[in-house]
Structures are given as structure tokens and as C-alpha cells.
Scaffold this motif. Structure first.
Motif, PDB file in Angstrom:
ATOM      1  N   THR A 320      15.175  34.659  40.841  1.00  0.00           N
ATOM      2  CA  THR A 320      14.400  35.386  39.837  1.00  0.00           C
ATOM      3  C   THR A 320      14.990  36.773  39.566  1.00  0.00           C
ATOM      4  N   VAL A 321      15.631  37.367  40.576  1.00  0.00           N
ATOM      5  CA  VAL A 321      16.225  38.693  40.343  1.00  0.00           C
ATOM      6  C   VAL A 321      17.734  38.581  40.101  1.00  0.00           C
ATOM      7  N   GLY A 322      18.196  37.339  39.923  1.00  0.00           N
ATOM      8  CA  GLY A 322      19.614  37.154  39.546  1.00  0.00           C
ATOM      9  C   GLY A 322      20.560  37.135  40.720  1.00  0.00           C
ATOM     10  N   LEU A 323      20.038  36.832  41.901  1.00  0.00           N
ATOM     11  CA  LEU A 323      20.924  36.872  43.070  1.00  0.00           C
ATOM     12  C   LEU A 323      21.690  35.576  43.308  1.00  0.00           C
ATOM     13  N   GLU A 324      21.491  34.573  42.463  1.00  0.00           N
ATOM     14  CA  GLU A 324      22.231  33.326  42.650  1.00  0.00           C
ATOM     15  C   GLU A 324      23.510  33.350  41.847  1.00  0.00           C
ATOM     16  N   ALA A 325      23.787  34.479  41.151  1.00  0.00           N
ATOM     17  CA  ALA A 325      24.842  34.501  40.135  1.00  0.00           C
ATOM     18  C   ALA A 325      26.245  34.292  40.678  1.00  0.00           C
ATOM     19  N   ASN A 326      26.393  33.416  41.634  1.00  0.00           N
ATOM     20  CA  ASN A 326      27.717  33.220  42.208  1.00  0.00           C
ATOM     21  C   ASN A 326      28.254  31.826  41.908  1.00  0.00           C
ATOM     22  N   SER A 327      27.599  31.137  40.954  1.00  0.00           N
ATOM     23  CA  SER A 327      27.978  29.752  40.698  1.00  0.00           C
ATOM     24  C   SER A 327      29.269  29.653  39.897  1.00  0.00           C
ATOM     25  N   ALA A 338      39.848  30.764  30.081  1.00  0.00           N
ATOM     26  CA  ALA A 338      38.746  30.580  31.047  1.00  0.00           C
ATOM     27  C   ALA A 338      38.250  31.946  31.520  1.00  0.00           C
ATOM     28  N   LEU A 339      39.202  32.867  31.742  1.00  0.00           N
ATOM     29  CA  LEU A 339      38.803  34.208  32.193  1.00  0.00           C
ATOM     30  C   LEU A 339      37.969  34.898  31.115  1.00  0.00           C
ATOM     31  N   LYS A 340      38.450  34.795  29.876  1.00  0.00           N
ATOM     32  CA  LYS A 340      37.740  35.458  28.772  1.00  0.00           C
ATOM     33  C   LYS A 340      36.304  34.917  28.667  1.00  0.00           C
ATOM     34  N   SER A 341      36.150  33.565  28.745  1.00  0.00           N
ATOM     35  CA  SER A 341      34.769  33.066  28.603  1.00  0.00           C
ATOM     36  C   SER A 341      33.927  33.381  29.828  1.00  0.00           C
ATOM     37  N   ALA A 342      34.565  33.437  31.019  1.00  0.00           N
ATOM     38  CA  ALA A 342      33.781  33.824  32.207  1.00  0.00           C
ATOM     39  C   ALA A 342      33.296  35.270  32.059  1.00  0.00           C
ATOM     40  N   LEU A 343      34.183  36.119  31.548  1.00  0.00           N
ATOM     41  CA  LEU A 343      33.787  37.528  31.372  1.00  0.00           C
ATOM     42  C   LEU A 343      32.685  37.633  30.320  1.00  0.00           C
ATOM     43  N   GLU A 344      32.803  36.803  29.272  1.00  0.00           N
ATOM     44  CA  GLU A 344      31.767  36.830  28.229  1.00  0.00           C
ATOM     45  C   GLU A 344      30.414  36.427  28.813  1.00  0.00           C
ATOM     46  N   LYS A 369      43.238  34.724  47.074  1.00  0.00           N
ATOM     47  CA  LYS A 369      41.883  34.295  47.381  1.00  0.00           C
ATOM     48  C   LYS A 369      41.668  32.956  46.699  1.00  0.00           C
ATOM     49  N   LYS A 370      41.167  31.960  47.441  1.00  0.00           N
ATOM     50  CA  LYS A 370      41.080  30.612  46.851  1.00  0.00           C
ATOM     51  C   LYS A 370      40.204  30.585  45.600  1.00  0.00           C
ATOM     52  N   GLN A 371      39.012  31.161  45.735  1.00  0.00           N
ATOM     53  CA  GLN A 371      38.080  31.096  44.623  1.00  0.00           C
ATOM     54  C   GLN A 371      37.674  32.493  44.192  1.00  0.00           C
ATOM     55  N   VAL A 372      37.701  32.718  42.875  1.00  0.00           N
ATOM     56  CA  VAL A 372      37.244  34.012  42.359  1.00  0.00           C
ATOM     57  C   VAL A 372      35.871  33.760  41.737  1.00  0.00           C
ATOM     58  N   THR A 373      34.850  34.410  42.302  1.00  0.00           N
ATOM     59  CA  THR A 373      33.474  34.144  41.861  1.00  0.00           C
ATOM     60  C   THR A 373      33.037  35.165  40.813  1.00  0.00           C
ATOM     61  N   ALA A 374      31.842  34.939  40.282  1.00  0.00           N
ATOM     62  CA  ALA A 374      31.296  35.871  39.297  1.00  0.00           C
ATOM     63  C   ALA A 374      31.189  37.276  39.881  1.00  0.00           C
ATOM     64  N   MET A 375      30.793  37.355  41.154  1.00  0.00           N
ATOM     65  CA  MET A 375      30.654  38.682  41.787  1.00  0.00           C
ATOM     66  C   MET A 375      32.020  39.361  41.896  1.00  0.00           C
ATOM     67  N   ASP A 376      33.071  38.571  42.217  1.00  0.00           N
ATOM     68  CA  ASP A 376      34.417  39.152  42.293  1.00  0.00           C
ATOM     69  C   ASP A 376      34.839  39.676  40.922  1.00  0.00           C
ATOM     70  N   LEU A 377      34.598  38.836  39.900  1.00  0.00           N
ATOM     71  CA  LEU A 377      35.013  39.237  38.540  1.00  0.00           C
ATOM     72  C   LEU A 377      34.308  40.515  38.120  1.00  0.00           C
ATOM     73  N   GLU A 378      33.033  40.557  38.438  1.00  0.00           N
ATOM     74  CA  GLU A 378      32.238  41.729  38.077  1.00  0.00           C
ATOM     75  C   GLU A 378      32.832  42.985  38.738  1.00  0.00           C
ATOM     76  N   ALA A 379      33.166  42.862  40.030  1.00  0.00           N
ATOM     77  CA  ALA A 379      33.743  44.010  40.746  1.00  0.00           C
ATOM     78  C   ALA A 379      35.075  44.390  40.126  1.00  0.00           C
ATOM     79  N   LEU A 380      35.832  43.373  39.768  1.00  0.00           N
ATOM     80  CA  LEU A 380      37.164  43.596  39.221  1.00  0.00           C
ATOM     81  C   LEU A 380      37.106  44.290  37.871  1.00  0.00           C
ATOM     82  N   VAL A 381      36.253  43.797  36.986  1.00  0.00           N
ATOM     83  CA  VAL A 381      36.233  44.407  35.658  1.00  0.00           C
ATOM     84  C   VAL A 381      35.634  45.798  35.723  1.00  0.00           C
ATOM     85  N   THR A 382      34.608  45.953  36.541  1.00  0.00           N
ATOM     86  CA  THR A 382      33.981  47.274  36.628  1.00  0.00           C
ATOM     87  C   THR A 382      35.037  48.265  37.087  1.00  0.00           C
TER      88      THR A 382
END
Ligand code: KIV
Ligand code: ZN
Length: 525
Positions: A320-327, A338-344, A369-382
Motif C-alpha cells: 500500500t505504501v509502494g514498498l513492493e516496487a522491486n518487481s 528496455a531501460l527507457k521504458s523501465a525509467l518511464e 550485478k546479475k539483476q538491476v531492480t527498480a530500486m537500483d535504477l532509481e538510485a542510479l538515475v537520482t
């Protein structure tokens, strides 16, 4: 709007930005404001435009570019402040001027060196002037909870007579108790019947840890606007935490007589992380709603219960607070598209050179790193996409670390003018050595105020995220760095913090003396 709808007035960019050591640039403020709009807040208090040209520019940029929420600018009761606030918010779809003056005798005598009568006159003139410029005017009697309620009622009546549309009652020093605060608001309703035709707002500080409790008591007494900040940041102990008040109303919906907000709760966790990254303010692990441990269960009995049935020990669902956002997961074979749409999907519209930079960095990380998750991308772009023209860049570094010799570091940087600069240093530890080597290369005496390393996700190959807060020539600024190598993350964070500090030093030198002098004469809230 229904009478049970609570207006969420976010002051992260104004009161929140007044937290010691926080100083955001226009790009960062804009990024936060866009995320606040995505979160669904109703009002963004974007800053205090008279405070500096940088504040003005940021409020103006937000007013021009952020769609959805009302955009408010803060102003003391001075004509110059109100004109500056108007100049900054006038291009918003829905502009608001928020003007304030203290009503407590303590403030009137000691800070303003004025009189109650004089303050009434100033409030009248300020609201009238603001209303001549915009339709939406908020008035706050500062330090209201330590003011005489009868006198406050007179000032509130004046503000309403002059056309104020929202009356905010600040517990400026976080002194009130819930029942006392509710009684104060109740008495104001009795003394000023016309207050029922305006929006009554609460603004509570957390000096005694009661900001959310007081805000909730205010809502029960009839207020329908809550002023709050993400992660509860703000002056001193901070403001009421937005995520706590929103989740209180959400979780206890059946018991709060229909009180509800328009916030998209699934954006809460992401907004909290963004604020923490950009301000350099860590979220305490046990912080309600957004702390790392808010949904973690340590005791065996609790773990057993949650595995059998989540509601045994969880009153909220982390999703509910968005903590599952690692899918969302990308790997080293994922392409630019794929990167562009993930960032979008994460809300970043990235193209051109910025996409190239992001893609290059993504590939470097995906290789390690084997898998780059949404949290990783978020950290990276920020972290990555924010570098602007006047920055130092880290070219390479060498660090020798040993338990037998003091650690030694050599770094090579590119200066904002494109020159190559090299420095070296022998320090107390490898991180200390590299930080001081950067000072040596740039010939700057930056002082480290804070340093933190966190891991973005769990697991052995997790990205390390470093945060650095530096002070240089009286200015402080934060920087972040992300890498699978924590020494590199620390070096990147230091170089960015130094670049941000330098820009701030240059901007301060450009501040017109008249604004600086005025700010000194009459302190900001
Ligand atoms: O705490 C306070 O009184 C304020 C006012 C400017 C509303 O921040
Ligand atoms: Zn405040």
C-alpha cells in the motif's frame, strides 16, 4: 470537495528545506515537486521567494512546470515579500500566497519589537495586498499556540475580512498537546464564526514528538488542511510527517468519520527515498511507515505469525505504501529501449544524451550485478542524471589499504573548466584518504559534515549508495554516489557534494546585497 476530504499541504520544499544542512538547487526542487504531484498532494509550498534569488527561481520553475497541485509561496507581511511571492507563483495554474505574522506576545515583544495593534494592522494590509494579486490567500498567526486565543481570534477575523481563504494555526515551537490544540481551534471557531466558511489548517512541529497527534486532533476539531513534510523533515525536530498522517487516515478509515486524502499511497516509499537522497537526511530505520524496519519482523513469534497470516502483526500492507516496487528487473542483456521504458515506468522521461549516460552507467552496473531492480535504477538515475555543467568529474582513483601502513589515495579529476587535476593523500582510512586527495586535487578545504553508506537492496552484489554532506566557505551541500564498490560510491558522492557546494558558494557571492541585508534584519520563519 467533500467536507471530509483533507487537503494535504506539503511543505517539504519550504519548512523541510529549513532543516539544518539541507540546501537544494532548482533542479532538485523541481524533481521533488514533480514527485509530490505524482504522489497526489493538494498544495506544494514551493519555497520562500524573498529569501534569495535561488529560492525565487526554484518557486517560479515549479509554478511554471508542475501541473496539478496548488503552488504556494511564503511571504512575511511585508509588501516586498508578498510581491516576490506573487512574482514567483503567478504563472502556476493555481497560485497561492501564504503570508504570516507572529501573534504571541513573546514574539511580538522580543522578535518583532512591535505591539499587538501594529501586528493587526500589518496582517490587514498584507492579506489585502495579497488578495489584490491572487484569489487564494492563506494567513498564519505564527506561534499561535502560545498566543492569547482572544487576540488571535481578532487577527484571524481581520484576515478573513480582507479575504483570506485558508487560516492556518501553527504550533510553531511544537509545544501544544493534542487536547489543548483541539480546544484552541474549537475556541477560535466560537470566537470567529466566519472561520467555518474558510479552510482551517494545522501546522504542527515535532519538538515533543506530538506533531502528528496534534495534527490529527486538529482534524477532529474541524480543520481540513494539514501542513506536513515527507519524512517529517523541517525546522528543528521537524514537521508532522506526511506519510504518517496519510496512512493514519487510510489505515483507520473506518474510525475517522470519513476523513480521507487524495494521496496515492503507493508513491509514498519512492517519495521518501527521493527526499532522503536529495537532502542527505537518512530515514531512521524504525521510522513509522517508511523506515527500513517498518515492515520487518525480527522475533520468531512475530515471523511465525506473519507467515501464517499477515494481519497477525501487520496493520498495513507494505504494498500500500509502494514498498513492493522491486518487481521490475533488467539484466546485462537488456537494451536501451528496455531501460527507457523501465525509467518511464518509474516516472523519468529520459532521452538523448541523458539516456546515453544512463545506459552507459546501467551497463557498467549490470556487468557487475546479475539483476538491476527498480530500486537500483532509481538510485542510479537520482545519482547520475543530475550532474550538470559546472561539476567536477572523477576520472580514476587508486587506494592502497593495509593494516600495516597508513592508507594512501591518488585521484584524478576533471575540473568544471575541463582541466585535469591530480591529488594524493595519506589518511586515517581509505575513505578518509580519498576524500582528502580530492581536496588536494581541487585545492579546496571542504569539511566533511556527514558520511553514510547504505545498500540499495539486499544481497551480496547489492549496490552501495554513499551520501556525503560537505561544508565549504560557509555553504553546505549533499552529494550521492552509487556503485557496487563502496569506495567508488564514496568518492563519487564526495565529488558531487563538492561540486554542489561550489555552485552554492558562487550563487551566494552573486546574491544582491539588498536581499541579504533584509534577510538579516528580519529573520526568516
Ligand atoms: O512553524 C511556523 O509557524 C511556520 C509558519 C511560517 C507557518 O512555518
Ligand atoms: Zn513551521
Amino acid at each position: 470537495m467533500s467536507s471530509d476530504r483533507v487537503i494535504i499541504f506539503d511543505t517539504t520544499l519550504r519548512d523541510g528545506e529549513q532543516s539544518p544542512g539541507i540546501s537544494l538547487n532548482t533542479g532538485e526542487k523541481l524533481e521533488i515537486a514533480q514527485q509530490l504531484a505524482r504522489l497526489g498532494v493538494d498544495v506544494i509550498e514551493a519555497g520562500f521567494p524573498i529569501a534569495s534569488p535561488g529560492d525565487f527561481e526554484a518557486v517560479q520553475a515549479i509554478a511554471r512546470q508542475v501541473e496539478g497541485p496548488v503552488i504556494a509561496g511564503l511571504a512575511r507581511v511585508h509588501v516586498g515579500d508578498i510581491d516576490a511571492a506573487y512574482g514567483a507563483v503567478r504563472d502556476a495554474e493555481r497560485p497561492r500566497i501564504h503570508t504570516f505574522v507572529s501573534t504571541s506576545d513573546i514574539h511580538i515583544q522580543h522578535q518583532l519589537a512591535s505591539t499587538r495593534e501594529d501586528v493587526k494592522g500589518q496582517a490587514r494590509a498584507a492579506v489585502a495586498h495579497a488578495r489584490s494579486l491572487v484569489d487564494d490567500v492563506e494567513f498564519s498567526p505564527m506561534d499561535a499556540t502560545r498566543s492569547d486565543v482572544e487576540y488571535t481570534a481578532e487577527v484571524v477575523q481581520i484576515a478573513l475580512d480582507e479575504g483570506a481563504t485558508t487560516i492556518n494555526i501553527p504550533d510553531t515551537v511544537g509545544y501544544a498537546m493534542p487536547q489543548e490544540y483541539a480546544a484552541f481551534l474549537g475556541r477560535l471557531y466560537e470566537l470567529v464564526p466566519g472561520l467555518r466558511d474558510a479552510v482551517l489548517s494545522v501546522h504542527c512541529h515535532d519538538d515533543l514528538g506530538l506533531a502528528v497527534a496534534n495534527s490529527f486532533a486538529g482534524l477532529q476539531a474541524g480543520a481540513r488542511q494539514v501542513e506536513c513534510a515527507i519524512n517529517g523533515i523541517g525546522e528543528r525536530a521537524g514537521n508532522a510527517s506526511l506519510e504518517e498522517i496519510v496512512m493514519l487516515l487510510h489505515t483507520r478509515a473506518a474510525d475517522v468519520a470519513g476523513l480521507h486524502t487524495g494521496v496515492n499511497t503507493r508513491e509514498i516509499a519512492r517519495t521518501s527515498r527521493l527526499i532522503s537522497r536529495l537532502t542527505g537526511y537518512a530515514v531512521q530505520p524504525n521510522k513509522a511507515v517508511v523506515g527500513r524496519n517498518a515492515f520487518a519482523h525480527e522475533s520468531g513469534i512475530h515471523q511465525d505469525g506473519v507467515l501464517k497470516e499477515r494481519s497477525t502483526y501487520e496493520i498495513m500492507d507494505a504494498t500500500t505504501v509502494g514498498l513492493e516496487a522491486n518487481s521490475l528487473v533488467l539484466g546485462k542483456h537488456s537494451g536501451r529501449h528496455a531501460l527507457k521504458s523501465a525509467l518511464e515506468e518509474l516516472g523519468y522521461d529520459v532521452s538523448g544524451q541523458t539516456l546515453n549516460t544512463a545506459f552507459k552507467r546501467f551497463k557498467e552496473i549490470a556487468d557487475k550485478k546479475k539483476q538491476v531492480t527498480a530500486m537500483d535504477l532509481e538510485a542510479l538515475v537520482t545519482d547520475e542524471l543530475r550532474d550538470d555543467m559546472r561539476s567536477y568529474t572523477l576520472e580514476w582513483f587508486d587506494v592502497e589499504a593495509s593494516t600495516r601502513r597508513p592508507p594512501h589515495a591518488t585521484v584524478e579529476l576533471r575540473t568544471p573548466d575541463g582541466e585535469v587535476a591530480r591529488g594524493d593523500f595519506t589518511g586515517d582510512g581509505p575513505v578518509d584518504a580519498i576524500f582528502r586527495a580530492i581536496n588536494a586535487a581541487t585545492k579546496r578545504e571542504a569539511r566533511l559534515r556527514e558520511f553514510r553508506i547504505d545498500s540499495v537492496t539486499g544481497g551480496q552484489d547489492a549496490l552501495g549508495e554513499a551520501s556525503v554532506v560537505l561544508e565549504l566557505a560557509g555553504q553546505s551541500a549533499a552529494g550521492q554516489g552509487v556503485s557496487t564498490d563502496i569506495i567508488e560510491a564514496a568518492a563519487l558522492a564526495y565529488v558531487r557534494a563538492l561540486s554542489n557546494c561550489e555552485r552554492r558558494v558562487l550563487a551566494a557571492a552573486d546574491t544582491p546585497p539588498v536581499v541579504a541585508a533584509e534577510a538579516e534584519l528580519t529573520p526568516t520563519p
